[in-house]
Structures are given as structure tokens and as C-alpha cells.
Design a protein around this motif. Sequence first.
Motif, PDB file in Angstrom:
ATOM      1  N   MET A   4      45.765  44.881  43.028  1.00  0.00           N
ATOM      2  CA  MET A   4      45.082  43.965  42.122  1.00  0.00           C
ATOM      3  C   MET A   4      43.566  44.045  42.301  1.00  0.00           C
ATOM      4  SD  MET A   4      47.290  42.328  40.177  1.00  0.00           S
ATOM      5  CE  MET A   4      47.315  40.577  39.848  1.00  0.00           C
ATOM      6  N   ALA A   5      43.119  44.283  43.527  1.00  0.00           N
ATOM      7  CA  ALA A   5      41.683  44.418  43.767  1.00  0.00           C
ATOM      8  C   ALA A   5      41.117  45.629  43.045  1.00  0.00           C
ATOM      9  CB  ALA A   5      41.412  44.516  45.266  1.00  0.00           C
ATOM     10  N   CYS A   6      41.905  46.683  42.928  1.00  0.00           N
ATOM     11  CA  CYS A   6      41.436  47.919  42.295  1.00  0.00           C
ATOM     12  C   CYS A   6      41.328  47.807  40.779  1.00  0.00           C
ATOM     13  CB  CYS A   6      42.356  49.081  42.665  1.00  0.00           C
ATOM     14  SG  CYS A   6      42.137  49.653  44.365  1.00  0.00           S
ATOM     15  N   VAL A   7      41.912  46.777  40.203  1.00  0.00           N
ATOM     16  CA  VAL A   7      41.836  46.602  38.752  1.00  0.00           C
ATOM     17  C   VAL A   7      40.382  46.520  38.296  1.00  0.00           C
ATOM     18  CG1 VAL A   7      42.294  44.972  36.873  1.00  0.00           C
ATOM     19  CG2 VAL A   7      44.120  45.574  38.479  1.00  0.00           C
ATOM     20  N   SER A   8      39.578  45.735  39.001  1.00  0.00           N
ATOM     21  CA  SER A   8      38.172  45.591  38.600  1.00  0.00           C
ATOM     22  C   SER A   8      37.406  46.898  38.729  1.00  0.00           C
ATOM     23  CB  SER A   8      37.490  44.505  39.434  1.00  0.00           C
ATOM     24  OG  SER A   8      37.513  44.836  40.808  1.00  0.00           O
ATOM     25  N   GLU A   9      37.775  47.736  39.708  1.00  0.00           N
ATOM     26  CA  GLU A   9      37.096  49.023  39.867  1.00  0.00           C
ATOM     27  C   GLU A   9      37.470  49.974  38.738  1.00  0.00           C
ATOM     28  OE1 GLU A   9      34.361  51.572  41.788  1.00  0.00           O
ATOM     29  OE2 GLU A   9      34.782  49.434  42.056  1.00  0.00           O
ATOM     30  N   LEU A  10      38.719  49.943  38.304  1.00  0.00           N
ATOM     31  CA  LEU A  10      39.141  50.767  37.166  1.00  0.00           C
ATOM     32  C   LEU A  10      38.370  50.369  35.909  1.00  0.00           C
ATOM     33  CD1 LEU A  10      43.014  50.756  37.756  1.00  0.00           C
ATOM     34  CD2 LEU A  10      41.441  52.662  38.192  1.00  0.00           C
ATOM     35  N   VAL A  11      38.240  49.068  35.690  1.00  0.00           N
ATOM     36  CA  VAL A  11      37.515  48.577  34.515  1.00  0.00           C
ATOM     37  C   VAL A  11      36.028  48.901  34.634  1.00  0.00           C
ATOM     38  CG1 VAL A  11      36.832  46.501  33.237  1.00  0.00           C
ATOM     39  CG2 VAL A  11      39.192  46.766  34.044  1.00  0.00           C
ATOM     40  N   HIS A  12      35.465  48.693  35.809  1.00  0.00           N
ATOM     41  CA  HIS A  12      34.047  48.993  36.026  1.00  0.00           C
ATOM     42  C   HIS A  12      33.760  50.469  35.760  1.00  0.00           C
ATOM     43  CE1 HIS A  12      30.066  48.901  37.689  1.00  0.00           C
ATOM     44  NE2 HIS A  12      30.381  49.662  38.726  1.00  0.00           N
ATOM     45  N   THR A  13      34.606  51.347  36.280  1.00  0.00           N
ATOM     46  CA  THR A  13      34.413  52.782  36.062  1.00  0.00           C
ATOM     47  C   THR A  13      34.510  53.127  34.582  1.00  0.00           C
ATOM     48  OG1 THR A  13      35.338  53.276  38.237  1.00  0.00           O
ATOM     49  CG2 THR A  13      35.269  55.084  36.650  1.00  0.00           C
ATOM     50  N   PHE A  61      35.749  37.855  37.485  1.00  0.00           N
ATOM     51  CA  PHE A  61      37.146  38.281  37.484  1.00  0.00           C
ATOM     52  C   PHE A  61      37.585  38.681  38.892  1.00  0.00           C
ATOM     53  CE2 PHE A  61      40.176  41.794  37.442  1.00  0.00           C
ATOM     54  CZ  PHE A  61      41.250  41.212  36.781  1.00  0.00           C
ATOM     55  N   SER A  62      36.725  39.370  39.611  1.00  0.00           N
ATOM     56  CA  SER A  62      37.072  39.871  40.937  1.00  0.00           C
ATOM     57  C   SER A  62      37.361  38.739  41.912  1.00  0.00           C
ATOM     58  CB  SER A  62      35.942  40.750  41.474  1.00  0.00           C
ATOM     59  OG  SER A  62      35.711  41.856  40.624  1.00  0.00           O
ATOM     60  N   VAL A  63      36.438  37.764  42.004  1.00  0.00           N
ATOM     61  CA  VAL A  63      36.634  36.695  42.988  1.00  0.00           C
ATOM     62  C   VAL A  63      37.731  35.729  42.552  1.00  0.00           C
ATOM     63  CG1 VAL A  63      34.346  36.828  44.018  1.00  0.00           C
ATOM     64  CG2 VAL A  63      34.684  35.393  42.009  1.00  0.00           C
ATOM     65  N   VAL A  64      37.821  35.456  41.257  1.00  0.00           N
ATOM     66  CA  VAL A  64      38.856  34.538  40.779  1.00  0.00           C
ATOM     67  C   VAL A  64      40.246  35.145  40.963  1.00  0.00           C
ATOM     68  CG1 VAL A  64      39.806  33.442  38.705  1.00  0.00           C
ATOM     69  CG2 VAL A  64      37.362  33.261  39.212  1.00  0.00           C
ATOM     70  N   THR A  65      40.364  36.453  40.766  1.00  0.00           N
ATOM     71  CA  THR A  65      41.645  37.114  41.007  1.00  0.00           C
ATOM     72  C   THR A  65      42.055  36.959  42.469  1.00  0.00           C
ATOM     73  OG1 THR A  65      41.362  38.708  39.212  1.00  0.00           O
ATOM     74  CG2 THR A  65      42.868  39.327  40.994  1.00  0.00           C
ATOM     75  N   GLY A  66      41.109  37.141  43.374  1.00  0.00           N
ATOM     76  CA  GLY A  66      41.408  36.937  44.788  1.00  0.00           C
ATOM     77  C   GLY A  66      41.883  35.524  45.065  1.00  0.00           C
ATOM     78  N   ALA A  67      41.218  34.545  44.457  1.00  0.00           N
ATOM     79  CA  ALA A  67      41.618  33.150  44.641  1.00  0.00           C
ATOM     80  C   ALA A  67      43.003  32.884  44.063  1.00  0.00           C
ATOM     81  CB  ALA A  67      40.587  32.230  43.990  1.00  0.00           C
ATOM     82  N   ARG A  68      43.292  33.476  42.930  1.00  0.00           N
ATOM     83  CA  ARG A  68      44.615  33.280  42.315  1.00  0.00           C
ATOM     84  C   ARG A  68      45.715  33.877  43.198  1.00  0.00           C
ATOM     85  NH1 ARG A  68      42.185  34.012  36.545  1.00  0.00           N
ATOM     86  NH2 ARG A  68      42.455  31.892  35.734  1.00  0.00           N
ATOM     87  N   LEU A  69      45.437  35.020  43.797  1.00  0.00           N
ATOM     88  CA  LEU A  69      46.435  35.638  44.664  1.00  0.00           C
ATOM     89  C   LEU A  69      46.687  34.789  45.906  1.00  0.00           C
ATOM     90  CD1 LEU A  69      45.324  39.383  44.432  1.00  0.00           C
ATOM     91  CD2 LEU A  69      47.355  38.339  43.402  1.00  0.00           C
ATOM     92  N   ARG A  70      45.716  34.000  46.296  1.00  0.00           N
ATOM     93  CA  ARG A  70      45.877  33.075  47.427  1.00  0.00           C
ATOM     94  C   ARG A  70      46.521  31.772  46.987  1.00  0.00           C
ATOM     95  NH1 ARG A  70      40.518  31.633  50.163  1.00  0.00           N
ATOM     96  NH2 ARG A  70      41.919  30.452  51.509  1.00  0.00           N
ATOM     97  N   GLY A  71      46.678  31.574  45.676  1.00  0.00           N
ATOM     98  CA  GLY A  71      47.256  30.328  45.178  1.00  0.00           C
ATOM     99  C   GLY A  71      46.292  29.163  45.188  1.00  0.00           C
ATOM    100  N   MET A  72      44.985  29.440  45.104  1.00  0.00           N
ATOM    101  CA  MET A  72      43.984  28.377  45.136  1.00  0.00           C
ATOM    102  C   MET A  72      43.950  27.636  43.809  1.00  0.00           C
ATOM    103  SD  MET A  72      43.139  28.777  48.199  1.00  0.00           S
ATOM    104  CE  MET A  72      41.862  27.517  48.299  1.00  0.00           C
ATOM    105  N   GLY A  73      43.475  26.399  43.860  1.00  0.00           N
ATOM    106  CA  GLY A  73      43.486  25.532  42.696  1.00  0.00           C
ATOM    107  C   GLY A  73      42.252  25.646  41.828  1.00  0.00           C
TER     108      GLY A  73
END
Length: 292
Positions: free
Chosen positions: A63-72, A179-191
Motif C-alpha cells: 500500500m505504501a508503494c501505491v503513492s510511488e507508482l502514482v508519483h512516477t 494520501f500517503s500519510v492518511v493511507t498509513g493512518a487508515r492501515l493502523r485503524g486510526m480515527g
Amino acid sequence: MEVVHLKNMINATLLELLPAQETPPSHLHQAMHYASLGPGKRLRPLLTLLAANVATDSHTLRMACVSELVHTASLILDDLPCMDDATMRRDRPCAHIRFSESTAILASTNLLNLAYGVIANCPNVDASTKVAVSAHLSHVIGSMGLVGGQIADLQNQPVGNKSEIEQLYHQKTGCLFEFSVVTGARLRGMGAEVIEALTRFARAFGLLFQLYDDMLDHSAFAQETGKDVQQDTAKTTLLSLYTPAEVRGALNDAQALAREQLRRAGHDDSLLAALVEQQFVTFNGAAQRLGS
């Protein structure tokens, strides 16, 4: 865990996600490898991993690599002759020069397609999270995000005030950080409260990053970029509106806001905060050289 080790894990995951270079159509897949695996900071996937509390399981890495694919994909398009007409990216010829314009466009399209596929097929992530991440990515890429920022940048219409430039900076840069930081938070289940704070952090950090990019583009020390410079000389940017002292003031204000939002998100004493502080040192060093 050291950032260098995390970057190595990100690169290894990108290699796993990309189609093998020898798989037909091999020319297209070679272009994707060339653009995706060249030298780069991997800042966006690092933000996801660190926002997810340095989780390095396979699904978080994917999931972290998604942003790198889009950035590239966005860099490939940004460099095209019909866009910025650039020649260098990451210290080597742009993808459209190394291969061809048509191959570069198709490689970019396939990278975007692959990004959504990675989300959909990511194991051990619940369906509701995948839907939220996909919907967020659609917004980030679309006319309210990267695409909108790109066309506004190309049109270079007169800008009425600094807030309009800041909005453009968010579309060009900040929204993918978001998108990058929010995705990380979502994977942690943050509110919602944490996600809101990280969203505000990303806007401030994106402004800082784009202002730094402006400084590199306009300054004598632009050899640090590894890409074409003097691309924005005819465009209205914050750098063109600010004095050197005002640039430093804007950096200080945005850094204070970013720090505060990281604290609100529970990252005031974390590896994410440490990475951000390292970036601040770089930004401030560039600002100190303005006008010198």
C-alpha cells in the motif's frame, strides 16, 4: 529502523509489483522499471510506513508503494514535450527520451492502472479500507488534485493572491503527501481526528516542499535537483512574490503548523517527525542561501 533500510524494502516491493522486464510487451515494462526504480527519495511511501508506525508487513509495504507508482506516473507526464518539455529526471534522461513519447505515455497509464490494482488485491486489508483508499486516490489524481494542478500550471493564468498559489501547491504536491500519510493512518485503524490532523500536516508540508522546489529551480544551487531547472521562470510562484526574508518567514510558519498537526496526530516524538525534521533542515538551508 533506519530510513535507508526502509527505502531498500520499498525498492524491493516496487520490483515485486512491476511486471518483469522480459514479459511482453517488454519495451513497455522496461520503461516502467526505468522510471520507477531510478534514484529517488521514496519520500511518499516512507510517509505511509512511518504514519503506520513503521509497519513493514507485506500489505503495508504494498500500500505504501501505491503513492510511488502514482508519483512516477505523474513525473513521466510532467516531463513530456507537450507539458514541461524536460530532458532530465533523477540525474538521467527522461523516460520519453530514453524510450519514446508514446511508450512513456503508456507506461504512465499502466503505472496508474497498477496502483489501483495493488489496492484492490492487497491481502490482509479489509474491504472498507480498500474502498476508502481507492476513493481518496481517485480524488488525489483527478481534477481537484494532480490533474487539476497540472493543467493550472500549464495554463499559467494570472493568480489573484497567495492563497490561490498555495492551493495550486497543494494540488501539485501536497495532495499526494496527504494520501500517503492518511493511507498509513487508515492501515493502523486510526480515527477521523488523526486523519484530519495528518491532512492539515500534509498541506503545510506540501507547501514547504513545493517552495523548496521553487528555490532549487530559480537558484544557482539547482544542480541539487537532478532535473531540468529554470522551468518556472515565467510562472507566478510564492518565490516570485516573496522577498528572501518573507520566504524564510513562510517556511517558519509552515513548519510550526506541520509540527503542531503531527503532535495532534500523536507523532510529535516519532520516526515520522524525525524524517520531517530532516526535510526541514534541507528546506531551511536552501532558504538561507537565497540572495547570497
